[in-house]
Write a protein that holds these residues in place. Structure first.
Motif, PDB file in Angstrom:
ATOM      1  N   VAL A   1      63.209  53.230 -21.200  1.00 49.16           N
ATOM      2  CA  VAL A   1      63.746  54.785 -21.844  1.00 49.16           C
ATOM      3  C   VAL A   1      64.443  55.126 -20.956  1.00 49.16           C
ATOM      4  CG1 VAL A   1      62.999  56.117 -23.281  1.00 49.16           C
ATOM      5  CG2 VAL A   1      62.084  53.999 -24.038  1.00 49.16           C
ATOM      6  N   LEU A   2      63.291  56.196 -19.430  1.00 44.86           N
ATOM      7  CA  LEU A   2      64.726  57.018 -18.948  1.00 44.86           C
ATOM      8  C   LEU A   2      66.268  56.666 -18.224  1.00 44.86           C
ATOM      9  CD1 LEU A   2      61.625  58.468 -17.420  1.00 44.86           C
ATOM     10  CD2 LEU A   2      63.264  59.511 -19.065  1.00 44.86           C
ATOM     11  N   GLU A   3      65.374  55.055 -18.233  1.00 44.74           N
ATOM     12  CA  GLU A   3      67.083  54.979 -17.421  1.00 44.74           C
ATOM     13  C   GLU A   3      68.242  54.780 -18.208  1.00 44.74           C
ATOM     14  OE1 GLU A   3      67.849  50.740 -15.027  1.00 44.74           O
ATOM     15  OE2 GLU A   3      66.741  50.430 -16.284  1.00 44.74           O
ATOM     16  N   VAL A   4      68.195  54.429 -19.325  1.00 42.25           N
ATOM     17  CA  VAL A   4      68.570  54.280 -20.874  1.00 42.25           C
ATOM     18  C   VAL A   4      69.374  55.762 -21.208  1.00 42.25           C
ATOM     19  CG1 VAL A   4      69.254  53.456 -22.774  1.00 42.25           C
ATOM     20  CG2 VAL A   4      67.470  52.380 -21.470  1.00 42.25           C
ATOM     21  N   LEU A   5      68.756  56.756 -21.107  1.00 37.31           N
ATOM     22  CA  LEU A   5      68.879  57.782 -21.080  1.00 37.31           C
ATOM     23  C   LEU A   5      69.825  58.457 -19.989  1.00 37.31           C
ATOM     24  CD1 LEU A   5      65.743  59.503 -23.385  1.00 37.31           C
ATOM     25  CD2 LEU A   5      67.916  58.823 -24.126  1.00 37.31           C
ATOM     26  N   HIS A   6      69.231  58.052 -18.452  1.00 32.90           N
ATOM     27  CA  HIS A   6      70.401  58.426 -18.336  1.00 32.90           C
ATOM     28  C   HIS A   6      71.163  57.462 -17.471  1.00 32.90           C
ATOM     29  CE1 HIS A   6      65.800  60.689 -16.392  1.00 32.90           C
ATOM     30  NE2 HIS A   6      66.365  61.600 -17.405  1.00 32.90           N
TER      31      HIS A   6
ATOM     32  N   ARG B   1      60.383  62.982 -26.243  1.00 32.60           N
ATOM     33  CA  ARG B   1      59.604  64.307 -25.451  1.00 32.60           C
ATOM     34  C   ARG B   1      59.175  63.575 -23.834  1.00 32.60           C
ATOM     35  NH1 ARG B   1      55.863  61.599 -29.101  1.00 32.60           N
ATOM     36  NH2 ARG B   1      55.593  59.224 -27.644  1.00 32.60           N
ATOM     37  N   LEU B   2      60.067  62.236 -23.424  1.00 36.00           N
ATOM     38  CA  LEU B   2      59.612  61.642 -22.633  1.00 36.00           C
ATOM     39  C   LEU B   2      61.042  63.270 -21.421  1.00 36.00           C
ATOM     40  CD1 LEU B   2      60.543  58.204 -22.865  1.00 36.00           C
ATOM     41  CD2 LEU B   2      58.639  59.195 -21.665  1.00 36.00           C
ATOM     42  N   LEU B   3      61.927  63.442 -22.164  1.00 37.62           N
ATOM     43  CA  LEU B   3      62.972  64.224 -21.341  1.00 37.62           C
ATOM     44  C   LEU B   3      62.571  65.608 -21.407  1.00 37.62           C
ATOM     45  CD1 LEU B   3      66.325  63.210 -23.945  1.00 37.62           C
ATOM     46  CD2 LEU B   3      65.951  62.344 -21.140  1.00 37.62           C
ATOM     47  N   ARG B   4      61.625  65.468 -22.651  1.00 40.69           N
ATOM     48  CA  ARG B   4      60.981  67.290 -22.788  1.00 40.69           C
ATOM     49  C   ARG B   4      59.636  67.142 -21.063  1.00 40.69           C
ATOM     50  NH1 ARG B   4      58.317  66.639 -26.925  1.00 40.69           N
ATOM     51  NH2 ARG B   4      60.232  66.938 -27.854  1.00 40.69           N
ATOM     52  N   GLU B   5      58.838  66.188 -20.879  1.00 33.09           N
ATOM     53  CA  GLU B   5      58.822  66.369 -19.916  1.00 33.09           C
ATOM     54  C   GLU B   5      59.149  66.852 -18.222  1.00 33.09           C
ATOM     55  OE1 GLU B   5      56.140  62.571 -19.862  1.00 33.09           O
ATOM     56  OE2 GLU B   5      55.077  62.748 -21.837  1.00 33.09           O
ATOM     57  N   ARG B   6      60.599  65.939 -18.413  1.00 26.14           N
ATOM     58  CA  ARG B   6      61.557  66.316 -17.158  1.00 26.14           C
ATOM     59  C   ARG B   6      62.061  67.367 -17.068  1.00 26.14           C
ATOM     60  NH1 ARG B   6      59.635  61.242 -17.804  1.00 26.14           N
ATOM     61  NH2 ARG B   6      59.246  60.095 -16.549  1.00 26.14           N
ATOM     62  N   GLY B   7      61.989  68.692 -18.192  1.00 28.66           N
ATOM     63  CA  GLY B   7      62.826  69.155 -18.853  1.00 28.66           C
ATOM     64  C   GLY B   7      64.380  69.380 -18.708  1.00 28.66           C
TER      65      GLY B   7
END
Length: 348
Positions: free
Chosen positions: A72-77, A108-114
């Protein structure tokens, strides 16, 4: 409380204290804590409740695995979605038949990384160039601007157009009109250039970024006349100091009215003011000469005449001049708009 009863209370509550504590134990037996503490023999400590065993965090069976979170993070980034909000990413993937996680999970995943702030890459614009103009003689740099003059009624104004030579401070052109117009400005500039007989590629005309100043008709006219145009930086009145100072001199005159009765009154006042300003006003910025004397080359003759008067005064009473003989103020050799710090301004 009798000794037997006290012993019974102590035994009953004492068995519960290690398990639930004194407060809960007394409540279960129905005895006040004060009675329980009074009934205990002196020196007998209440056993502390046994610590609860450390609970291991339970893994939520519905949570994403580490591999799924990384996907999921790979797609968001990714470059495709780096500037998109999670809601947009979520909807776009659904339209393509893909579901990775819910919208709230993406947040939530983005919030954990600011990374929940504005994720767009903002465009950056280079700063406007600071104008640096110098005039060593008349008709090299002109400054022009427009100011409002209050009319007879509220919200009615007349507009004073003024073109000022920054070296001599001479008002080379002015006009009072009922409106601000690029066409009127174009006409005034053309007439002033013709009247002053400015050659091509000799003159720079500086102004702020008002609608008339930055208009295409004025730009085309200046190109046809061979006049270089210059503009102030946005919201920076310090880049046009000569016009601003001249308008202040105008509006701080003792006879400047609160309102003009009609446009003819404004024109008559300005005609009288500019005649005084050009021919009678001794300007501190040009060695206490009048703008007309500096503009038309008479300042040196006036300065020499002043010198002869001061020399005669010194010869008559030298004791009155202790440090040095008196001298008339010097005419600056150049006038700057935003003079660089490493430049020294000579005098003549």
């Amino acid at each position: 409380m009798s000794t037997a009863i006290a012993a019974a209370v102590d035994d009953a509550v004492g068995e519960l204290v290690p398990l639930v504590g004194a407060k809960a134990g007394c409540a279960a037996v129905g005895v006040a804590r004060a009675s329980f503490y009074r009934a205990r023999p002196a020196g007998k400590a209440t056993a502390a409740p046994s610590p609860e065993p450390e609970r291991k965090p339970q893994v939520q069976p519905r949570a994403l695995s580490e591999a799924e979170r990384a996907a999921v993070l790979e797609v968001l980034h990714s470059k495709r979605f780096a500037d998109a909000a999670p809601a947009t990413v979520y909807a776009t993937l659904l339209d393509e038949g893909t579901y990775l996680a819910s919208e709230s999970t993406m947040y939530r995943l983005l919030r954990e990384r600011g990374e929940t702030g504005d994720r767009r890459r903002h465009a950056t614009h280079p700063a406007k160039v600071k104008p640096e103009l110098v005039a060593a003689s008349p008709n090299q740099v002109w400054s022009w601007d427009i100011t409002k003059l209050a009319g007879p009624a509220k919200w009615t104004y007349y507009y004073l157009y003024l073109i000022l030579d920054i070296f001599s401070r001479y008002p080379v052109g002015w006009m009072v009109a009922s409106r601000e117009s690029a066409t009127l400005a174009e006409r005034l500039i053309a007439e002033t250039v013709r009247k002053q007989q400015a050659d091509r590629n000799q003159l720079t005309l500086h102004a702020d970024r008002g609608s008339s100043m930055a208009s295409k008709p004025v730009a085309f006219l200046l190109a046809d006349l061979g006049v270089t145009k210059s503009h102030s930086r946005p919201h920076c009145s310090n880049d046009n100091p000569y016009s601003e100072a001249q308008f202040k001199t105008l509006k701080y005159r003792p006879d400047f009215p609160d309102r003009f009765g009609c446009i003819e009154d404004a024109r008559v006042f300005c005609d009288r003011f500019f005649a005084w300003y050009a021919h009678d006003h001794r300007h501190s910025g040009i060695g206490l000469h009048t703008p007309a004397d500096v503009h038309y080359g008479r300042a040196h003759t006036v300065s020499e005449a002043r010198g002869r008067v001061l020399d005669a005064a010194h010869a008559a009473h030298p004791e009155r001049f202790v440090r040095k003989p008196p001298q008339s103020p010097k005419l600056p050799a150049a006038a700057w708009i935003n003079k660089p710090q490493d430049k020294e301004e000579p005098t003549q």
